[in-house]
Design a protein around this motif. Structure first.
Motif, PDB file in Angstrom:
ATOM      1  N   ALA A   1       4.742 -17.740  -5.023  1.00 16.54           N
ATOM      2  CA  ALA A   1       3.680 -17.674  -6.029  1.00 16.54           C
ATOM      3  C   ALA A   1       2.579 -16.713  -5.576  1.00 16.54           C
ATOM      4  N   ALA A   2       2.267 -15.737  -6.442  1.00 14.20           N
ATOM      5  CA  ALA A   2       1.273 -14.728  -6.078  1.00 14.20           C
ATOM      6  C   ALA A   2       0.914 -13.887  -7.289  1.00 14.20           C
ATOM      7  N   ARG A   3      -0.206 -13.186  -7.160  1.00 14.86           N
ATOM      8  CA  ARG A   3      -0.616 -12.204  -8.176  1.00 14.86           C
ATOM      9  C   ARG A   3      -0.582 -10.829  -7.525  1.00 14.86           C
ATOM     10  N   VAL A   4       0.164  -9.925  -8.134  1.00 20.61           N
ATOM     11  CA  VAL A   4       0.296  -8.555  -7.634  1.00 20.61           C
ATOM     12  C   VAL A   4      -0.377  -7.643  -8.646  1.00 20.61           C
ATOM     13  N   LYS A   5      -1.277  -6.772  -8.169  1.00 22.46           N
ATOM     14  CA  LYS A   5      -2.058  -5.969  -9.103  1.00 22.46           C
ATOM     15  C   LYS A   5      -2.147  -4.510  -8.659  1.00 22.46           C
ATOM     16  N   ARG A   6      -1.880  -3.621  -9.609  1.00 24.16           N
ATOM     17  CA  ARG A   6      -2.160  -2.200  -9.398  1.00 24.16           C
ATOM     18  C   ARG A   6      -3.574  -1.961  -9.917  1.00 24.16           C
ATOM     19  N   THR A   7      -4.503  -1.819  -9.001  1.00 25.25           N
ATOM     20  CA  THR A   7      -5.918  -1.726  -9.339  1.00 25.25           C
ATOM     21  C   THR A   7      -6.321  -0.274  -9.617  1.00 25.25           C
ATOM     22  N   ARG A   8      -7.567  -0.107 -10.087  1.00 24.81           N
ATOM     23  CA  ARG A   8      -8.078   1.228 -10.362  1.00 24.81           C
ATOM     24  C   ARG A   8      -8.109   2.086  -9.099  1.00 24.81           C
ATOM     25  N   GLU A   9      -8.337   1.438  -7.960  1.00 19.79           N
ATOM     26  CA  GLU A   9      -8.355   2.192  -6.709  1.00 19.79           C
ATOM     27  C   GLU A   9      -7.010   2.858  -6.447  1.00 19.79           C
ATOM     28  N   TYR A  33       0.796  -1.217   0.000  1.00 15.74           N
ATOM     29  CA  TYR A  33       0.000   0.000   0.000  1.00 15.74           C
ATOM     30  C   TYR A  33       0.834   1.276   0.000  1.00 15.74           C
ATOM     31  N   THR A  34       2.021   1.221   0.569  1.00 17.64           N
ATOM     32  CA  THR A  34       2.808   2.452   0.727  1.00 17.64           C
ATOM     33  C   THR A  34       3.888   2.610  -0.342  1.00 17.64           C
ATOM     34  N   VAL A  35       4.741   1.626  -0.504  1.00 18.21           N
ATOM     35  CA  VAL A  35       5.878   1.747  -1.428  1.00 18.21           C
ATOM     36  C   VAL A  35       5.459   1.495  -2.872  1.00 18.21           C
ATOM     37  N   LEU A  36       4.700   0.419  -3.118  1.00 18.13           N
ATOM     38  CA  LEU A  36       4.400   0.003  -4.480  1.00 18.13           C
ATOM     39  C   LEU A  36       3.025   0.454  -4.974  1.00 18.13           C
ATOM     40  N   GLU A  91      -2.086  -4.281  -4.733  1.00 14.11           N
ATOM     41  CA  GLU A  91      -2.723  -5.308  -3.928  1.00 14.11           C
ATOM     42  C   GLU A  91      -2.062  -6.640  -4.272  1.00 14.11           C
ATOM     43  N   ILE A  92      -2.151  -7.594  -3.356  1.00  9.90           N
ATOM     44  CA  ILE A  92      -1.533  -8.897  -3.597  1.00  9.90           C
ATOM     45  C   ILE A  92      -2.505 -10.014  -3.264  1.00  9.90           C
TER      46      ILE A  92
END
Length: 329
Positions: free
Chosen positions: A68-76, A32-35, A38-39
């Motif tokens: 293993a994970a999905r990292v997403k920069r969402t519209r929010e 939430y802060t650096v990148l 959401e994960i």
């Protein structure tokens, strides 16, 4: 997690946390802060992550291992107004990155440029390691021919500029590097040069990079190779040049511009290695001649003379002084 002031590194590892706290802590301190992401960790695997990051003026570096994970920069998250661009270099294991209808598969050492102003997904199916270099768009855009055109385009790990960039960047994450603001600004400028070359620099930017980022990265690579191989008595300027894929004269020029010579740098590395061995308890029974040969000297008289000139004391003096020091509790 360890946090340092100024330009020093910040370290985070889930190994230090209870399993139930790992994901919340990762989200709070990095997601939430650096990148600004959401994960979603894989359901069938223990979530693990270790990160080393450094925030510099005009550059944010993040080197991390992730299960293993999905990292997403969402519209929010797009609402934060961040328009940085980021070069993502995939070190180990394959990864997939997608934005809109575009998708790029990254093999080891491949890279891709991503934008912070669009919804983007990064996914790992097994644990892997990656490097993220985030740069303000207004800084990088003038250095690249068409920054929008190269966004989310596959960049092969075989490109020389990308190889120089990754090797140079890792040295900047060392806690002892860039202790002075002027050095930090210069190193950031070098990174900008190399990123631009990897993406497709303008003619002016490419010319400036040869005397800036390229030269700095090759000097750093030369020094690293020498430090790792200083114990080889056959190490020469030609050996280093062959490793870098440049001429011996070019290597000599790199050190001359740095205010020293290849021979002087190699000699200093060998002497410092000998000093450490002389002070180490496990080496105190070893003959000085054995240590001299191990660190790369072929002539004991030359070693003794060089050591005294460098330290102002003989190897025996250093060993005796170290033996008199109380052991650390």
């Amino acid at each position: 997690m360890t946090v340092a002031t100024d330009f020093a590194t910040v370290r985070f590892s889930t190994d230090d946390l209870p399993e139930e706290d790992r994901i919340p802590m990762w989200r709070e301190h990095y997601g939430y802060t650096v990148l600004g992401v959401e994960i979603e960790p894989a359901e069938d695997a223990l979530f693990q992550s270790s990160i080393v990051s450094r925030h510099l003026p005009g550059l944010n570096l993040v080197l991390g291992n992730l299960s293993a994970a999905r990292v997403k920069r969402t519209r929010e998250f797009l609402a934060d107004g961040n328009d940085d661009v980021a070069l993502l270099v995939n070190y180990t294991a394959a990864a997939v990155i997608a934005a809109g209808e575009r998708e790029v598969v990254l093999r080891e050492r491949d890279a891709v440029l991503i934008r912070s102003d669009e919804v983007t997904t990064f996914e790992r199916f097994v644990s892997g390691r990656s490097l993220l270099l985030r740069i303000p768009r207004p800084i990088l855009s003038p250095l690249v021919n068409d920054i929008d055109e190269v966004s989310l385009s596959h960049i092969s790990g075989k490109i020389d500029a990308l190889k120089l960039l990754t090797s140079y960047t890792v040295t900047l994450l060392d806690d002892n590097a860039l202790t002075a603001p002027a050095l930090a600004r210069l190193a950031v400028s070098h990174i900008h040069d190399l990123v631009a070359l990897a993406l497709g620099a303008t003619r002016d930017a490419a010319g400036a990079a040869q005397d800036g980022g390229v030269r700095a990265a090759r000097l750093s690579a030369a020094k690293t190779y020498i430090m790792q191989n200083s114990g080889r008595r056959d190490l020469s300027v030609g050996t280093v040049a062959a490793h870098l894929g440049v001429s011996a004269r070019y290597v000599q020029m790199l050190f001359e511009v740095d205010g020293t010579t290849f021979s002087a740098f190699l000699l200093n590395q060998r002497l410092m290695h000998a000093h450490r061995m002389l002070c180490a308890p496990r080496s105190r029974r070893r003959p000085v001649s054995s240590i001299a040969y191990d660190v790369g000297f072929g002539d004991l008289s030359y070693f003794n003379r060089s050591f005294r000139n460098f330290y102002g004391l003989t190897p025996r003096d250093i060993r005796e002084a170290a033996a008199e020091e109380p052991a650390n509790p």
